[in-house]
Design a protein around this motif. Structure first.
Motif, mmCIF file in Angstrom:
data_model
loop_
_atom_site.group_PDB
_atom_site.id
_atom_site.type_symbol
_atom_site.label_atom_id
_atom_site.label_comp_id
_atom_site.label_asym_id
_atom_site.label_seq_id
_atom_site.Cartn_x
_atom_site.Cartn_y
_atom_site.Cartn_z
ATOM 1 N N ARG A 106 -99.426 -46.626 -11.513
ATOM 2 C CA ARG A 106 -98.147 -46.454 -12.206
ATOM 3 C C ARG A 106 -98.128 -45.174 -13.033
ATOM 4 N NH1 ARG A 106 -94.037 -45.332 -13.807
ATOM 5 N NH2 ARG A 106 -92.356 -46.570 -14.734
ATOM 6 N N PHE A 107 -99.234 -44.876 -13.711
ATOM 7 C CA PHE A 107 -99.278 -43.714 -14.595
ATOM 8 C C PHE A 107 -100.379 -42.762 -14.127
ATOM 9 C CE2 PHE A 107 -97.850 -47.333 -17.204
ATOM 10 C CZ PHE A 107 -96.591 -46.880 -17.562
ATOM 11 N N ARG A 108 -99.996 -41.603 -13.695
ATOM 12 C CA ARG A 108 -100.981 -40.645 -13.202
ATOM 13 C C ARG A 108 -101.957 -40.227 -14.294
ATOM 14 N NH1 ARG A 108 -101.042 -37.711 -8.576
ATOM 15 N NH2 ARG A 108 -99.875 -39.561 -7.880
ATOM 16 N N ILE A 109 -101.480 -40.168 -15.544
ATOM 17 C CA ILE A 109 -102.377 -39.810 -16.637
ATOM 18 C C ILE A 109 -103.443 -40.872 -16.848
ATOM 19 C CG2 ILE A 109 -100.936 -40.874 -18.435
ATOM 20 C CD1 ILE A 109 -101.753 -38.545 -20.262
ATOM 21 N N ALA A 110 -103.089 -42.157 -16.573
ATOM 22 C CA ALA A 110 -104.073 -43.243 -16.664
ATOM 23 C C ALA A 110 -105.124 -43.092 -15.580
ATOM 24 C CB ALA A 110 -103.380 -44.595 -16.560
ATOM 25 N N GLU A 111 -104.710 -42.685 -14.386
ATOM 26 C CA GLU A 111 -105.681 -42.477 -13.311
ATOM 27 C C GLU A 111 -106.648 -41.355 -13.673
ATOM 28 O OE1 GLU A 111 -105.869 -41.214 -8.566
ATOM 29 O OE2 GLU A 111 -103.937 -41.480 -9.570
ATOM 30 N N ARG A 112 -106.099 -40.234 -14.180
ATOM 31 C CA ARG A 112 -106.975 -39.119 -14.545
ATOM 32 C C ARG A 112 -107.901 -39.481 -15.699
ATOM 33 N NH1 ARG A 112 -102.115 -35.933 -13.890
ATOM 34 N NH2 ARG A 112 -101.892 -35.919 -16.163
ATOM 35 N N GLY A 113 -107.424 -40.341 -16.599
ATOM 36 C CA GLY A 113 -108.241 -40.679 -17.754
ATOM 37 C C GLY A 113 -109.224 -41.811 -17.527
ATOM 38 N N LEU A 114 -108.830 -42.802 -16.690
ATOM 39 C CA LEU A 114 -109.658 -43.999 -16.533
ATOM 40 C C LEU A 114 -110.605 -43.936 -15.342
ATOM 41 C CD1 LEU A 114 -107.094 -46.863 -17.277
ATOM 42 C CD2 LEU A 114 -108.939 -46.041 -18.749
#
Length: 286
Positions: A106-114
């Motif tokens: 859902r959130f690309r920033i979550a993918e990059r961060g997690l």
């Protein structure tokens, strides 16, 4: 010939080949082990290190202790105890992995961060992690219920199980073609509707293999957790207890090892059966 029969025949052939290889090496191998440049590269072929297959099978029928239950019954009870820890750990790890996958999709920033931390989490050795989890658990309580040792084992199993689900589900949720996503947008479908009607069905070819891997990982985590935390009653602890008798009763050690292997196969088989039933039920009819 159906796929089920092919799988059964392949499994039988693999088992026969393994037994033949074991007995063949025992017949021609060095009882002191095969060494190369001073390093042992093949195990000892003595009866104490490698008992005959039929001796191990015969040991299943004899009592664990004088006047006690037969070994097969003790191993079965230990496997069922461990299976509870595996089931709890698999369910928790699968749920956490699925939630992480949905969040990262859902959130690309979550993918990059997690995602880097999800991958990095699997580099921590279980032998070092298990005592820490057991120590933390000893200070916790769920309402009026104190933390039980088997809960620490389930946490370790969940720790190994969440990773393949998170990675596999993320790959599956990202698999729909752009044209399919454009079609959903043309219908004014929101993110939740797109998730349920497009992304989740499209993720099943990636999710089911990930779940099978998670089930096997949960078994490994539960067995290692029982060994590391000293939790009694499970197959992991039984392996440790029987290994103390390796010199006097080597076949007994292998009964617990075979029990752990069969537990892993049973979990993988149950997940494969669930996949077969679900895919047949959801398959389109013509």
């Amino acid at each position: 010939m159906t796929a089920w029969w092919r799988t059964t025949l392949a499994a039988g052939a693999g088992l026969a080949a393994g037994v033949a290889l074991w007995e063949g090496y025992k017949a021609v191998g060095d009882p002191r082990g095969t060494e190369l440049f001073g390093v042992r590269v093949l195990p000892r072929a003595s009866d104490a290190a490698m008992p005959h297959v039929w001796d191990v099978l015969e040991r299943f029928g004899r009592a664990e202790l004088t006047g006690g239950d037969p070994i097969w019954l003790v191993v079965l009870a230990a496997c069922l105890f461990t299976l509870r820890n595996v089931a709890v750990g698999f369910a928790a790890g699968g749920a956490i992995g699925m939630l992480l996958a949905v969040l990262m999709q859902r959130f690309r920033i979550a993918e990059r961060g997690l995602l880097p931390y999800v991958i990095l989490s699997q580099t921590v050795p279980l032998i070092a992690l298990a005592p820490v989890i057991a120590g933390w658990g000893g200070r916790l309580a769920i309402g009026p219920y104190p933390w039980q040792p088997w809960m620490s084992v389930s946490v370790i199993a969940a720790y190994l199980a969440f990773f393949p689900v998170a990675v596999g589900a993320l790959r599956g949720l990202q698999s729909p073609a752009p044209i399919a996503e454009e079609l959903m947008r043309s219908y004014a479908a929101g993110w939740w509707r797109t998730l349920w009607t497009l992304r989740l069905p499209a993720s099943t070819p990636y999710l089911f293999p990930a779940l099978r891997l998670a089930g096997a990982s949960a078994v490994v985590g539960a067995v290692v957790g029982e060994i590391s935390t000293g939790t009694r009653g499970g197959i992991g602890r039984l392996i440790i207890e029987y290994s103390r008798e390796a010199t006097s009763d080597p076949a007994k050690v292998y009964t617990a090892m075979i029990g752990a292997a069969l537990l892993g196969l049973a979990v993988a088989g149950a997940l494969a059966l669930a996949e077969l039933l679900l895919t047949r039920r959801t398959a389109p009819t013509h």
